[in-house]
Design an enzyme around this catalytic site. Structure first.
Site, mmCIF file in Angstrom:
data_model
loop_
_atom_site.group_PDB
_atom_site.id
_atom_site.type_symbol
_atom_site.label_atom_id
_atom_site.label_comp_id
_atom_site.label_asym_id
_atom_site.label_seq_id
_atom_site.Cartn_x
_atom_site.Cartn_y
_atom_site.Cartn_z
ATOM 1 N N HIS A 93 0.847 -1.177 0.000
ATOM 2 C CA HIS A 93 0.000 0.000 0.000
ATOM 3 C C HIS A 93 0.889 1.235 0.000
ATOM 4 O O HIS A 93 2.046 1.202 0.448
ATOM 5 C CB HIS A 93 -0.889 0.024 1.246
ATOM 6 C CG HIS A 93 -2.012 -0.974 1.221
ATOM 7 N ND1 HIS A 93 -2.993 -0.976 0.246
ATOM 8 C CD2 HIS A 93 -2.314 -2.007 2.057
ATOM 9 C CE1 HIS A 93 -3.855 -1.954 0.492
ATOM 10 N NE2 HIS A 93 -3.467 -2.602 1.581
ATOM 11 N N CYS B 139 -0.250 2.376 -4.541
ATOM 12 C CA CYS B 139 -1.040 3.582 -4.755
ATOM 13 C C CYS B 139 -0.220 4.793 -4.319
ATOM 14 O O CYS B 139 0.641 4.709 -3.443
ATOM 15 C CB CYS B 139 -2.345 3.535 -3.958
ATOM 16 S SG CYS B 139 -3.550 2.347 -4.593
#
Length: 259
Positions: free
Chosen positions: A95, A137
């Site tokens: 992430h 991301c």
């Protein structure tokens, strides 16, 4: 001086291609509030096989804490001698947000991955390529894309130097899966769009072209062949993604097979 000052390509004549370290994060501690990254293990396995095929000595780390990540990075930067290596590569999958990446338990500034390998820090990689591939991301913006239509037919447009100085930040290629501020797509079965494209194109083209040109083809493949399919979530449906490639390379990087 791994190659002469005016060489057009980096040396690939060392005895080893180099080290490749892969960080793969699927699970996160509960207090982070982060969800499981389904599909990332497929990315890990494909990247591991790809870089083995490219001749790298590959080491994989799964679900490390931030402290463990930093220890591994510092070991590669300061604890290993890269004198006999052509280059270094790192893959980080987790992430992320605008300027941070996540370990299993916490986040850290993304620059930490790269800053340890500048030429003044990691002497045995000075003047050699440092390749980074980041699947994460970088925000929550979505890219709806724009449709291109050809409106009318158109014509196709067809060293004698003993020493020299380079910037400490030269010789890096940092390939982000998405542009700053944007979401990075991952299929829970097939893996991320970026890794799928990278494995497919680099696996085919590594013997024929330089890495920066290949990454342009990787980006084109991802742009043309992937679009989100979430009809029940209108705001997520029909979205696109582009990679973000940052280069301070001063020569061409070739991954021609070693025989």
């Amino acid at each position: 001086m791994p190659v002469s000052r005016d060489a057009m390509r980096y040396s690939s004549s060392h005895s080893h291609r180099g080290h490749c370290v892969i960080f793969n994060h699927r699970y996160f501690d509960r207090h982070t509030g982060l969800g499981e990254r389904n599909g990332t293990d497929r990315d890990r396995d494909q990247m591991q096989q790809l870089f083995k095929n490219l001749g790298f000595d590959v080491q994989v780390h799964n679900n490390l804490t931030v402290a463990e990540i930093k220890a591994v990075i510092q070991d590669y930067a300061f604890g290993k001698d890269h004198s006999s290596c052509d280059m270094f590569a790192a893959v980080f999958m987790s992430h992320g947000e605008q300027d941070i990446l996540w370990g299993r338990d916490d986040h850290f500034k993304a620059d930490f991955l790269f800053d340890q390998f500048t030429s003044d820090q990691c002497k045995t990689l000075a003047g050699k390529p440092k390749l980074f591939f980041v699947q994460a991301c970088r925000g929550d913006k979505l890219d709806a894309g724009v449709t291109l239509v050809r409106s009318q037919p158109s014509d196709e447009i067809d060293s004698g130097y003993l020493a020299y100085k380079i910037p400490n930040s030269a010789d890096f290629l940092i390939c982000w899966s998405t542009v700053p501020g944007h979401y990075s797509w991952r299929n829970t079965t097939n893996g991320s769009w970026f890794v799928q494209s990278l494995v497919h194109i680099l696996g085919q083209e590594y013997a024929h072209d330089d890495i920066l040109s290949i990454m342009t083809s990787v980006n084109r493949h991802m742009i043309i062949n992937f679009e989100s399919n979430c009809p029940s979530q209108h705001h997520m449906h029909g979205k696109k993604q582009t990679a973000f490639i940052v280069s301070t390379l001063m020569r061409k990087v070739y991954l021609t097979p070693k025989y």
